[in-house]
Design an enzyme around this catalytic site. Structure first.
Site, short mmCIF file in Angstrom:
data_model
loop_
_atom_site.label_atom_id
_atom_site.label_comp_id
_atom_site.label_asym_id
_atom_site.label_seq_id
_atom_site.Cartn_x
_atom_site.Cartn_y
_atom_site.Cartn_z
N CYS A 113 39.14 46.52 39.71
CA CYS A 113 39.90 47.74 38.80
C CYS A 113 38.78 48.36 38.08
O CYS A 113 39.08 49.11 37.59
CB CYS A 113 41.39 47.46 38.33
SG CYS A 113 42.20 46.85 39.69
N HIS A 254 42.87 51.78 31.69
CA HIS A 254 43.47 51.31 33.22
C HIS A 254 44.82 51.25 33.41
O HIS A 254 45.58 50.70 32.50
CB HIS A 254 42.87 49.97 33.56
CG HIS A 254 42.98 49.51 34.81
ND1 HIS A 254 43.30 50.08 35.85
CD2 HIS A 254 43.54 48.21 35.28
CE1 HIS A 254 43.74 49.60 37.09
NE2 HIS A 254 43.80 48.36 36.77
N ASN A 284 49.07 51.87 39.91
CA ASN A 284 47.80 51.20 39.79
C ASN A 284 47.02 51.62 40.87
O ASN A 284 47.14 50.96 42.04
CB ASN A 284 47.84 49.80 39.38
CG ASN A 284 46.71 49.22 39.16
OD1 ASN A 284 45.54 49.84 39.36
ND2 ASN A 284 46.40 47.93 38.96
#
Length: 327
Positions: A113, A254, A284
């Site tokens: 990520c 994030h 996400n």
């Protein structure tokens, strides 16, 4: 002194919207259960005929249009992803061919990520070295391909998408990327993984039957990790640039979980309206997470000249980091 300025950005979210109700067979009252825990209402999944390179290609073309330049002006493409089209060649090579960036050298980078902020760090360093003038950083993932749809704690979190930013050398002082901060801790590699996906444990009938070819995450441990490194990222980026967290115009975190964003707001007494989010709409999107939000808010006018924007991410590896940018 050479600085890196973002001259254009672009994003792409697949058209297929997956609402929380999609997971009703897996968890009762799915919409309430998912939203209350994550802040996610829906996410986007790629079509069956779309791969990561397809998403990245659209984002890259949108970034070129935003910047008002042609693909042959790109010197390098750094593509961050943990769901490449295939183990080889690099997905960046497919994107290069698709957009006609004939003068660029290209490669993939995988920090899960954190991949986009790692790609931006790499692009920034290439430009600061003086060897390259224009570099494209991309974050793109199709996690719908690797999710375990029997695991309600992970499959409900992720969506697909891609975002791209184009950096160009500039000598304008106090503009562009002011500071960066990147870290890794390999002792936590087991917390986020796809066990059967490479040379350690090649995919076979047994690993497929055991669902080892799908995404695994130790959620509680990852939450503890993330909330421990988030203050470190913000504090260090601001210290290196000689500013205070209170000076920030926006934070692009994030897009993992609304509880983590609430934690940041409380920790730094920072107004929630200054956080730029698409979590509720996109979930996400891993490598695309920060890139998509950056592109959306640059192109809709939310991010304005003079704004001080902090971007940050964390993910498997373990990995974490961020950038502080003056627009």
């Amino acid at each position: 002194m050479i600085h890196s300025q973002i001259i254009g950005s672009g994003g792409y979210s697949p058209e297929q919207v997956i609402s929380n109700d999609y997971f009703e067979p897996l968890v009762e009252n799915a919409d309430e259960w998912i939203f209350s825990r994550t802040g996610i209402r829906e996410r986007r999944f790629a079509r069956e005929d779309q791969a990561t390179s397809d998403l990245a290609t659209i984002a890259a073309r949108n970034a070129l249009e935003s910047a008002g330049i042609s693909a042959d002006e790109i010197d390098c493409i750094v593509l961050g992803t943990s769901t490449p089209d295939m183990s080889l060649p690099a997905t960046a090579c497919i994107v290069q061919n698709n957009i006609g960036a004939k003068n660029a050298f290209v490669f993939d980078i995988n920090a899960v990520c954190s991949s986009f902020v790692f790609a931006m760090e790499t692009a920034d360093n290439f430009i600061r070295s003086g060897k390259y003038k224009t570099v494209m950083a991309i974050g793109a993932d199709t996690y719908s391909r690797i999710l375990d749809f029997q695991d309600k704690n992970t499959c409900t979190l992720f969506g697909d998408g891609a975002g791209a930013a184009i950096l160009r050398a500039s000598d304008t002082p106090d503009r562009g990327i002011l500071s960066t901060y990147m870290r890794s801790d390999g002792s936590g590699w087991e917390l986020i993984q796809v066990p059967s996906s490479g040379s350690r444990k090649p995919i076979n009938a047994e690993t497929i039957a055991n669902r080892e070819n799908t995404f695994k995450m130790a959620g509680k441990q990852v939450y503890v990790f993330a909330t421990s490194v988030i203050p470190e990222i913000i504090t260090e980026l601001c210290r290196r640039a000689g500013v205070e967290p209170s000076d920030l115009t926006h934070i692009i975190p994030h897009q993992a979980n609304i509880r983590m964003i609430d934690f940041i707001a409380k920790k730094f007494d920072y107004p929630k309206e200054r956080f730029l989010l698409n979590l509720d709409r996109c979930g996400n999107t891993s490598s695309a997470s920060v890139a998509l939000v950056l592109a959306e808010n640059m192109n809709n006018g939310t991010i304005k000249p003079g704004d001080l924007v902090l971007t940050m991410a964390f993910g498997g590896g373990l990995s974490w980091g961020g950038l502080l940018i003056r627009f």
